[in-house]
Design a protein around this motif. Structure first.
Motif, PDB file in Angstrom:
ATOM      1  N   SER A  90      95.441  91.711 -19.777  1.00 17.50           N
ATOM      2  CA  SER A  90      95.794  92.031 -21.125  1.00 17.50           C
ATOM      3  C   SER A  90      94.913  93.411 -21.554  1.00 17.50           C
ATOM      4  CB  SER A  90      95.438  91.029 -22.011  1.00 17.50           C
ATOM      5  OG  SER A  90      93.853  90.679 -21.602  1.00 17.50           O
ATOM      6  N   GLY A  91      94.052  93.591 -20.927  1.00 20.63           N
ATOM      7  CA  GLY A  91      93.119  94.685 -21.325  1.00 20.63           C
ATOM      8  C   GLY A  91      92.420  94.616 -22.253  1.00 20.63           C
ATOM      9  N   ARG A  92      91.923  93.305 -23.099  1.00 19.10           N
ATOM     10  CA  ARG A  92      91.165  93.026 -23.904  1.00 19.10           C
ATOM     11  C   ARG A  92      89.808  93.230 -23.750  1.00 19.10           C
ATOM     12  NH1 ARG A  92      93.769  94.107 -27.701  1.00 19.10           N
ATOM     13  NH2 ARG A  92      93.367  92.443 -29.241  1.00 19.10           N
ATOM     14  N   GLU A  93      88.956  94.150 -24.512  1.00 19.16           N
ATOM     15  CA  GLU A  93      87.575  94.155 -24.711  1.00 19.16           C
ATOM     16  C   GLU A  93      86.931  92.912 -25.571  1.00 19.16           C
ATOM     17  OE1 GLU A  93      86.189  95.880 -22.748  1.00 19.16           O
ATOM     18  OE2 GLU A  93      87.955  96.895 -21.848  1.00 19.16           O
ATOM     19  N   ALA A  94      85.811  92.527 -25.277  1.00 15.54           N
ATOM     20  CA  ALA A  94      85.021  91.553 -25.857  1.00 15.54           C
ATOM     21  C   ALA A  94      84.877  91.991 -27.399  1.00 15.54           C
ATOM     22  CB  ALA A  94      83.778  91.133 -25.479  1.00 15.54           C
ATOM     23  N   ALA A  95      84.833  93.356 -27.721  1.00 17.00           N
ATOM     24  CA  ALA A  95      84.743  93.718 -29.137  1.00 17.00           C
ATOM     25  C   ALA A  95      85.986  93.823 -29.934  1.00 17.00           C
ATOM     26  CB  ALA A  95      84.054  95.226 -29.046  1.00 17.00           C
TER      27      ALA A  95
ATOM     28  N   ILE B 129     100.857  91.379 -23.338  1.00 18.19           N
ATOM     29  CA  ILE B 129     101.543  91.821 -21.910  1.00 18.19           C
ATOM     30  C   ILE B 129     102.887  91.722 -22.182  1.00 18.19           C
ATOM     31  CG2 ILE B 129     101.924  91.158 -19.739  1.00 18.19           C
ATOM     32  CD1 ILE B 129      99.050  89.823 -19.705  1.00 18.19           C
ATOM     33  N   LEU B 130     103.412  90.839 -22.965  1.00 26.63           N
ATOM     34  CA  LEU B 130     105.151  90.837 -23.149  1.00 26.63           C
ATOM     35  C   LEU B 130     105.639  91.640 -24.067  1.00 26.63           C
ATOM     36  CD1 LEU B 130     105.943  86.970 -23.294  1.00 26.63           C
ATOM     37  CD2 LEU B 130     106.122  88.452 -21.485  1.00 26.63           C
ATOM     38  N   LEU B 131     104.715  92.247 -25.088  1.00 27.60           N
ATOM     39  CA  LEU B 131     105.020  93.471 -25.846  1.00 27.60           C
ATOM     40  C   LEU B 131     105.204  94.647 -25.115  1.00 27.60           C
ATOM     41  CD1 LEU B 131     103.619  92.629 -29.165  1.00 27.60           C
ATOM     42  CD2 LEU B 131     105.939  92.370 -28.613  1.00 27.60           C
ATOM     43  N   ARG B 132     104.037  94.698 -24.196  1.00 31.08           N
ATOM     44  CA  ARG B 132     104.110  96.167 -23.219  1.00 31.08           C
ATOM     45  C   ARG B 132     105.178  96.037 -22.373  1.00 31.08           C
ATOM     46  NH1 ARG B 132      98.842  95.282 -20.448  1.00 31.08           N
ATOM     47  NH2 ARG B 132      97.920  95.595 -22.569  1.00 31.08           N
ATOM     48  N   ASN B 133     105.575  94.830 -21.765  1.00 31.60           N
ATOM     49  CA  ASN B 133     106.522  94.631 -20.868  1.00 31.60           C
ATOM     50  C   ASN B 133     107.213  93.585 -20.728  1.00 31.60           C
ATOM     51  OD1 ASN B 133     108.117  94.867 -18.382  1.00 31.60           O
ATOM     52  ND2 ASN B 133     106.751  95.121 -16.945  1.00 31.60           N
ATOM     53  N   PRO B 134     108.328  93.180 -21.394  1.00 33.13           N
ATOM     54  CA  PRO B 134     108.884  92.018 -21.453  1.00 33.13           C
ATOM     55  C   PRO B 134     109.473  91.268 -20.143  1.00 33.13           C
ATOM     56  CG  PRO B 134     109.962  93.555 -23.227  1.00 33.13           C
ATOM     57  CD  PRO B 134     109.043  94.287 -22.104  1.00 33.13           C
ATOM     58  N   LEU B 135     109.633  92.130 -19.202  1.00 34.27           N
ATOM     59  CA  LEU B 135     109.959  91.539 -17.888  1.00 34.27           C
ATOM     60  C   LEU B 135     108.755  90.859 -17.302  1.00 34.27           C
ATOM     61  CD1 LEU B 135     111.857  94.444 -16.223  1.00 34.27           C
ATOM     62  CD2 LEU B 135     112.933  92.426 -17.235  1.00 34.27           C
ATOM     63  N   MET B 136     107.682  90.910 -17.833  1.00 36.16           N
ATOM     64  CA  MET B 136     106.203  90.038 -17.317  1.00 36.16           C
ATOM     65  C   MET B 136     106.677  88.638 -17.450  1.00 36.16           C
ATOM     66  SD  MET B 136     104.234  92.138 -15.627  1.00 36.16           S
ATOM     67  CE  MET B 136     102.816  90.852 -15.482  1.00 36.16           C
TER      68      MET B 136
ATOM     69  N   TRP C  83      97.009  83.150 -25.964  1.00 37.60           N
ATOM     70  CA  TRP C  83      98.351  83.325 -26.475  1.00 37.60           C
ATOM     71  C   TRP C  83      98.179  85.030 -27.097  1.00 37.60           C
ATOM     72  CZ3 TRP C  83     102.795  81.496 -26.805  1.00 37.60           C
ATOM     73  CH2 TRP C  83     103.105  80.039 -26.739  1.00 37.60           C
ATOM     74  N   GLU C  84      97.147  85.577 -27.252  1.00 32.76           N
ATOM     75  CA  GLU C  84      97.075  86.737 -27.679  1.00 32.76           C
ATOM     76  C   GLU C  84      97.256  87.780 -26.570  1.00 32.76           C
ATOM     77  OE1 GLU C  84      93.799  90.055 -29.767  1.00 32.76           O
ATOM     78  OE2 GLU C  84      94.236  87.759 -30.730  1.00 32.76           O
ATOM     79  N   GLY C  85      96.867  87.322 -25.337  1.00 34.28           N
ATOM     80  CA  GLY C  85      96.935  87.916 -24.078  1.00 34.28           C
ATOM     81  C   GLY C  85      98.521  88.074 -23.672  1.00 34.28           C
ATOM     82  N   VAL C  86      99.033  86.938 -23.691  1.00 35.19           N
ATOM     83  CA  VAL C  86     100.426  86.653 -23.413  1.00 35.19           C
ATOM     84  C   VAL C  86     101.323  87.575 -24.380  1.00 35.19           C
ATOM     85  CG1 VAL C  86     102.427  85.172 -23.718  1.00 35.19           C
ATOM     86  CG2 VAL C  86     100.380  84.416 -22.491  1.00 35.19           C
ATOM     87  N   ALA C  87     101.017  87.692 -25.815  1.00 33.26           N
ATOM     88  CA  ALA C  87     101.706  88.292 -26.520  1.00 33.26           C
ATOM     89  C   ALA C  87     101.723  90.115 -26.213  1.00 33.26           C
ATOM     90  CB  ALA C  87     101.487  88.180 -28.160  1.00 33.26           C
TER      91      ALA C  87
END
Length: 480
Positions: free
Chosen positions: A63-68, A33-40, A27-31
């Motif tokens: 999503s570009g999320r790092e483990a930290a 990505i969509l906030l970065r580009n809603p067309l995704m 869910w966090e990754g989805v949010a």
């Protein structure tokens, strides 16, 4: 073999989302990505049609999320470390994508091995149960989980350890008298904290045009101001929630913002999105009964705050000018709601006054930032070395606001509205006192909140404003 020795030979399997982490990685990754580009959203529909495993894989890759970046549950991590140090095999078993699972395992360094979803198989619920039975046999493992999806795994485990359970997991735990790991008290009223009701104090600016136009006894104007206040407040709170969603990484690296409901995992991403939607609908409902001009101003505010959230707050100086403008927009909205004519002097004063407050807000952030002079403040366009320059600009703006106020008081427009216009002159030192005191507190490291909210809570500032209001009243009612 005694019980302790037997336990050491039984692997401990630990879930990731909601258990080791106080967040759902999908869910966090989805949010993000969509906030970065809603067309995704269209790509996500395509991935979801191919299966949840494919969706997780693609979202994790983008999503570009790092483990930290994830919010780890300290109590769970400490328990896992103790078990591993005792010689027990500890396995991360998660439905998250491979890159997420392996990243967490490498970052924590406490897991013996990792079982995760693949691009084709979503390792949750019964699939997870079957995989663990295949690996260790039924009753051949202990399992730590938190949700409805974990209930089938609980049934197959020798022992279940329940962490921050949802309704289904808690029902199972009580029926089986299973262990519940204490992760500390959950913060009450997380949603209320997330919408930042205390920030609504800023929106009293909507009533300024009505008061200065001496319409405070006109019931229609008062009702319009109240409706406009809540329309603005609901919209602003929706923006706060969206801002928190877009800034999760920076918030988690901040010593104070990391405790915000979304950053800390006290409130889930789906709940945050639902909360923002409800607030937006409430704002639109109130706006529908107000003048069209107010709707235009509110629409501009929505666009400006959105631009600030995603772009402008990271731009050097543009951010503080935007904040000052957004405060002034509240005054314009109040005029639009009541049909009051705006004064050039009032707008000029508000720009300088609120620019000083916006700069003090950045000044405090720079003061709290412990980076070296050459380092950029996370999420901002400032370097630590900009500290003194920001302070000088803010104090200069404070004096400029007092100068504009003095010119306003001396203007023909004011002399026509106030019988004893000379009674308004003490407003200039009062404004300077209030602003310079805030700057001195900031310099001493004693200001730890939004300066506008501080003014609304600080008794000295409130007394100063009460004196100012009395002078305005005296000027309007007195006899020459």
């Amino acid at each position: 073999m005694d019980a302790r020795t037997e336990t050491q030979h039984i692997p401990l399997c630990v879930d990731l989302d909601g258990t080791l982490l106080a967040a759902d990685t999908l869910w966090e990754g989805v949010a993000i990505i969509l906030l970065r580009n809603p067309l995704m959203v269209f790509a996500m529909v395509y991935w979801a049609a191919a299966g949840k495993a494919r969706l997780k894989y693609e979202v994790a890759a983008r999503s570009g999320r790092e483990a930290a970046d994830w919010p780890y549950r300290d109590a769970v991590l400490a328990r896992v470390k103790r078990e591993r140090e005792s010689g027990r095999k500890v396995i991360l078993v998660t439905g998250a994508a491979e890159s997420v699972a392996l990243g967490v395992a490498a970052h924590t360094g406490v897991f013996s091995s990792v079982l995760h979803s693949s691009k084709a198989i979503n390792l949750t619920s019964r699939r997870k149960r079957e995989k663990l039975i295949e690996e260790f046999g039924e009753g051949g493992f202990d399992y730590m989980g938190n949700s409805r999806d974990d209930v089938p795994v609980f049934d197959a485990a020798r022992k279940a350890i329940v962490v921050a359970p949802d309704a289904a997991a808690e029902k199972w735990r009580r029926a089986h008298d299973a262990e519940r790991l204490d992760i500390g008290k959950a913060a009450p009223f997380a949603a209320l904290k997330s919408i930042r009701v205390h920030q609504w104090a800023k929106n009293v600016l909507i009533g300024v045009p009505m008061i200065l136009n001496h319409d405070i006894l006109h019931m229609d104007a008062v009702v319009s101001v109240i409706l406009a206040f809540f329309a603005f407040s609901f919209l602003a709170s929706a923006v706060y929630v969206i801002n928190d969603l877009s800034d999760l990484t920076n918030d988690r690296r901040h010593p104070k913002k990391r405790n915000r409901p979304l950053a800390s995992g006290q409130m889930s991403v789906p709940m945050g999105l639902m909360l923002a939607l409800c607030l937006l609908l409430a704002s639109l409902s109130l706006t529908a009964v107000l003048p069209y001009d107010f709707a235009l101003v509110l629409g501009f505010y929505a666009l400006a705050t959105t631009a600030y959230t995603f772009v402008l707050k990271r731009k050097l100086l543009v951010d503080v000018f935007t904040l000052a403008g957004l405060y002034t927009v509240r005054i314009i909205a109040g005029a639009a709601a009541t049909g009051t004519e705006l004064s050039f002097w009032l707008l000029s004063f508000s720009i300088f006054f609120f620019l000083s407050l916006a700069l003090v807000k950045r000044y405090v952030e720079l003061d709290e930032y412990d980076g070296r002079d050459g380092n950029q403040v996370p999420g901002r366009g400032y370097l630590a070395v900009d500290f003194e320059m920001v302070g000088q600009a803010g104090v200069s703006s404070a004096f400029a606001s007092a100068l504009v106020l003095a010119l306003y008081i001396h203007s023909k427009e004011m002399q026509e509205m106030y019988t004893l216009d000379w009674a308004l002159w003490p407003l200039c030192p009062l404004v300077l006192y209030m602003l310079l005191r805030i700057w001195m507190l900031a310099r001493r490291g004693m200001l730890h909140e939004d300066p506008v909210v501080f003014i609304m809570r600080d008794w000295r500032s409130l007394v100063t404003m009460a004196i100012g209001a009395s002078l305005v009243l005296a000027g309007a009612l007195g006899t020459p």
